[in-house]
Design a protein around this motif. Structure first.
Motif, mmCIF file in Angstrom:
data_model
loop_
_atom_site.group_PDB
_atom_site.id
_atom_site.type_symbol
_atom_site.label_atom_id
_atom_site.label_comp_id
_atom_site.label_asym_id
_atom_site.label_seq_id
_atom_site.Cartn_x
_atom_site.Cartn_y
_atom_site.Cartn_z
ATOM 1 N N LEU A 1 18.207 -23.264 -17.728
ATOM 2 C CA LEU A 1 19.182 -22.337 -17.160
ATOM 3 C C LEU A 1 19.200 -22.458 -15.643
ATOM 4 C CD1 LEU A 1 21.235 -20.081 -17.470
ATOM 5 C CD2 LEU A 1 19.343 -18.438 -17.504
ATOM 6 N N SER A 2 18.038 -22.625 -15.047
ATOM 7 C CA SER A 2 17.957 -22.804 -13.598
ATOM 8 C C SER A 2 18.703 -24.061 -13.163
ATOM 9 C CB SER A 2 16.488 -22.884 -13.173
ATOM 10 O OG SER A 2 16.375 -23.145 -11.796
ATOM 11 N N GLN A 3 18.546 -25.125 -13.916
ATOM 12 C CA GLN A 3 19.255 -26.367 -13.613
ATOM 13 C C GLN A 3 20.757 -26.182 -13.742
ATOM 14 O OE1 GLN A 3 17.601 -29.321 -16.210
ATOM 15 N NE2 GLN A 3 15.635 -29.358 -15.159
ATOM 16 N N ARG A 4 21.190 -25.472 -14.791
ATOM 17 C CA ARG A 4 22.610 -25.215 -15.007
ATOM 18 C C ARG A 4 23.202 -24.407 -13.862
ATOM 19 N NH1 ARG A 4 25.162 -28.616 -18.273
ATOM 20 N NH2 ARG A 4 25.230 -27.981 -20.433
ATOM 21 N N ARG A 5 22.461 -23.432 -13.380
ATOM 22 C CA ARG A 5 22.956 -22.607 -12.280
ATOM 23 C C ARG A 5 23.105 -23.415 -11.002
ATOM 24 N NH1 ARG A 5 19.423 -17.250 -13.825
ATOM 25 N NH2 ARG A 5 21.032 -16.199 -15.067
ATOM 26 N N ARG A 6 22.188 -24.359 -10.788
ATOM 27 C CA ARG A 6 22.315 -25.222 -9.619
ATOM 28 C C ARG A 6 23.564 -26.104 -9.734
ATOM 29 N NH1 ARG A 6 16.721 -25.841 -9.892
ATOM 30 N NH2 ARG A 6 16.934 -27.860 -10.905
ATOM 31 N N GLU A 7 23.819 -26.621 -10.930
ATOM 32 C CA GLU A 7 25.035 -27.415 -11.156
ATOM 33 C C GLU A 7 26.268 -26.561 -10.880
ATOM 34 O OE1 GLU A 7 25.091 -29.138 -15.056
ATOM 35 O OE2 GLU A 7 22.996 -29.751 -14.936
#
Length: 225
Positions: free
Chosen positions: A83-89
Motif C-alpha cells: 500500500l505504501s508503494q501504491r501511494r508513492r506511485e
C-alpha cells in the motif's frame, strides 16, 4: 487442509523472488524501494518455509493456530508495504498538480483530493491534465471511503456526473444514470438543465445536483497499472 492464505503467499513469493545486483549507487527513492523489497523477501522466505513444513507435517491444533497467526501478521506487514508503494506511485501521478498532492488508494485506483473550491469544469480540466477524470460510477463503498476522508472537513465534492442531452451522464463513457438511482439524496435530482452537475454530500453520502459554476472541492480518479 491447505490454509486459504497460502495461495496469496505463493503469488507474492513469485512476484518478489528476484535478486538485486550490485552497481552504481541508487537514488534515494530507489534505495527505499530496494530496502522494502529486501524486507519483503526476508518475510516471504520465512513464510515459504512454514508453508512447506505445514504441507508435509501434522501439526497439533494449538501449534498450527500459533503458526497461522504469525503468518497472518507477516501478510499484513506485506500488505502495508505494498500500500505504501501504491501511494508513492499515486503521488507521482498527480505530482504535476501540486508539489505535495493529497492522494489515497482504493481497490487499485488512485484518488486525488482537490482541496480548493473550483467549478465543475475547472475540476474536470485539472483531472484531465494528468490523464484522470472526476470520480465516475462510484460504489457505495467508495463513496463512504471518500466521504470519511479528513481532507474535505465534511464539505461536498464534485464527481464526474452532469446533465447532458436530457440525461444524467458520466463523463467517461456517457453512460446514463437513472433519476431513480438509490445514490441520489432525498428529493434529488430536482433540476434538469445544461448547467447542472453533481456533488457528493459527505454528511449523508448521497448525490445532489448543483449549478456547475458553483465551487466545491473535487476528487480525481486514475487507475494504477
Amino acid at each position: 487442509m491447505f490454509h486459504p492464505s497460502f495461495g496469496l503467499i505463493l503469488v507474492f513469493s513469485q512476484l518478489y523472488n528476484t535478486c538485486i545486483s550490485s552497481g552504481q549507487p541508487l537514488p534515494p527513492d530507489r534505495q527505499a524501494r530496494v530496502h522494502e523489497a529486501r524486507m519483503e523477501q526476508r518475510i516471504l522466505s520465512d513464510i515459504r518455509s512454514f508453508v512447506m513444513q505445514t504441507c508435509s507435517t501434522d501439526y497439533k491444533p494449538g501449534i498450527l493456530s500459533s503458526k497461522i497467526q504469525n503468518l497472518t501478521t507477516r501478510i499484513v506487514a506485506i500488505e502495508k508495504l505494498l500500500l505504501s508503494q501504491r501511494r508513492r506511485e499515486c503521488t507521482a501521478l498527480f505530482g504535476s498538480l501540486e508539489s505535495n498532492p493529497v492522494v489515497d488508494v482504493f481497490e487499485d485506483q488512485c484518488y486525488y483530493f482537490g482541496q480548493e473550491n473550483v467549478t465543475w469544469i475547472e475540476a474536470q480540466e485539472k483531472c484531465q491534465s494528468v490523464g484522470a477524470n472526476l470520480v465516475t460510477v462510484p460504489t457505495s463503498e467508495l463513496i463512504y471511503f471518500l466521504s470519511v476522508s479528513p481532507h474535505f472537513h465534511g464539505a461536498p465534492f464534485w464527481i464526474g456526473l452532469r446533465w447532458s442531452d436530457r440525461n444524467w451522464k458520466w463523463v467517461t463513457d456517457g453512460e446514463v444514470v437513472e433519476e431513480k438511482a438509490t445514490q441520489w439524496g432525498v428529493g434529488q435530482p430536482n433540476g434538469r438543465s445544461s448547467n447542472l452537475c453533481v456533488v457528493v454530500s459527505t454528511k449523508v453520502k448521497k448525490w445532489y445536483d448543483r449549478i456547475c459554476k458553483r465551487t466545491f472541492y473535487f476528487v480525481c480518479e486514475l487507475g494504477l497499472s
